[in-house]
Scaffold this active site. Structure first.
Site, short mmCIF file in Angstrom:
data_model
loop_
_atom_site.label_atom_id
_atom_site.label_comp_id
_atom_site.label_asym_id
_atom_site.label_seq_id
_atom_site.Cartn_x
_atom_site.Cartn_y
_atom_site.Cartn_z
N ASN A 12 47.83 33.84 45.80
CA ASN A 12 48.51 32.67 46.38
C ASN A 12 49.29 32.94 47.66
O ASN A 12 50.26 32.27 47.94
CB ASN A 12 49.45 32.02 45.35
CG ASN A 12 48.71 31.55 44.13
OD1 ASN A 12 47.56 31.13 44.21
ND2 ASN A 12 49.35 31.64 42.98
N SER A 16 42.66 33.15 52.10
CA SER A 16 41.49 32.37 52.52
C SER A 16 41.83 31.41 53.64
O SER A 16 41.02 31.18 54.54
CB SER A 16 40.89 31.61 51.33
OG SER A 16 40.45 32.52 50.34
N GLU A 88 37.78 37.74 49.57
CA GLU A 88 37.75 38.41 48.26
C GLU A 88 37.21 39.84 48.39
O GLU A 88 36.39 40.31 47.58
CB GLU A 88 36.93 37.60 47.25
CG GLU A 88 37.42 36.17 47.06
CD GLU A 88 38.81 36.04 46.44
OE1 GLU A 88 39.34 37.05 45.91
OE2 GLU A 88 39.37 34.93 46.50
N GLN A 90 38.33 42.63 47.71
CA GLN A 90 38.57 43.57 46.62
C GLN A 90 37.32 43.79 45.77
O GLN A 90 37.18 44.82 45.12
CB GLN A 90 39.74 43.11 45.73
CG GLN A 90 39.45 41.90 44.86
CD GLN A 90 39.76 40.57 45.53
OE1 GLN A 90 40.03 40.51 46.73
NE2 GLN A 90 39.73 39.50 44.77
#
Length: 191
Positions: A12, A16, A88, A90
């Site tokens: 959060n 993005s 993303e 990770q």
């Protein structure tokens, strides 16, 4: 020289949103970007980057065994690419992160990666570990805990809303499954 950037944070923090804004800035100047997201993240459908505030764009969904360098090299040969952006991050493999460094070093295209640093057990994800080791620039995006302090931890919660201590490293979810917290409140939630 082009660089690999790793923008990391807890859940959060707007990763993005920042990625989509960066891509927009390139497009606004008439430059082409390529967006990638690991195929494992299916929350908003395959091949999409979507922020919680409603911004979204199409992306190439990468399988763990796909060669991101080959994709970018072919696309760049067809029409110049000004920047590669990965959401993303990770979930990337070490090999894919190494391929991203080749995009910056050989193709001279900047690479902007966005992702979590650690999982719900405070362990590095493979993609994050590789980016922390290989990226030229590390940038922390900040978000806050419910207490107002900087959140650095990702608490996984069960259906009962209580913190989860064990489980698979990867369990795709959003606000329904994860809460960003400061370390103190993360520890208290798991006590």
């Amino acid at each position: 020289m082009s660089k690999v950037y790793f923008y990391y944070s807890a859940m959060n923090a707007g990763k993005s949103t920042v990625l989509l804004q960066s891509s927009y800035n390139y497009h606004e100047r008439g430059m082409r970007t390529l967006l990638f997201t690991p195929a494992i993240d299916t929350r908003v459908g395959p091949g999409k980057v979507k922020s919680r505030i409603g911004l979204e764009a199409e992306a190439l969904a990468l399988q763990a065994d796909e060669d991101v360098f080959a994709h970018v090299k072919a696309a760049h040969a067809a029409q110049p690419v000004a920047c590669v952006l990965v959401d993303e991050a990770q979930f990337l493999t070490r090999k894919q992160v190494e391929q991203l460094t080749e995009i910056a070093d050989q193709l001279r295209i900047p690479v902007l990666c966005y992702g979590l640093r650690t999982d719900f057990q405070a362990q590095l994800f493979p993609g994050s570990a590789a980016l922390l080791a290989l990226a030229d620039n590390l940038i922390e995006l900040k978000t806050i805990c419910h207490c107002g302090r900087k959140a650095t931890m990702n608490l996984r919660v069960g259906p009962d809303g209580r913190g989860v201590k064990e489980g698979a490293q990867v369990e795709i979810g959003g606000n329904d499954r994860y809460v960003a917290m400061c370390r103190r409140h993360y520890k208290e939630a798991l006590a």
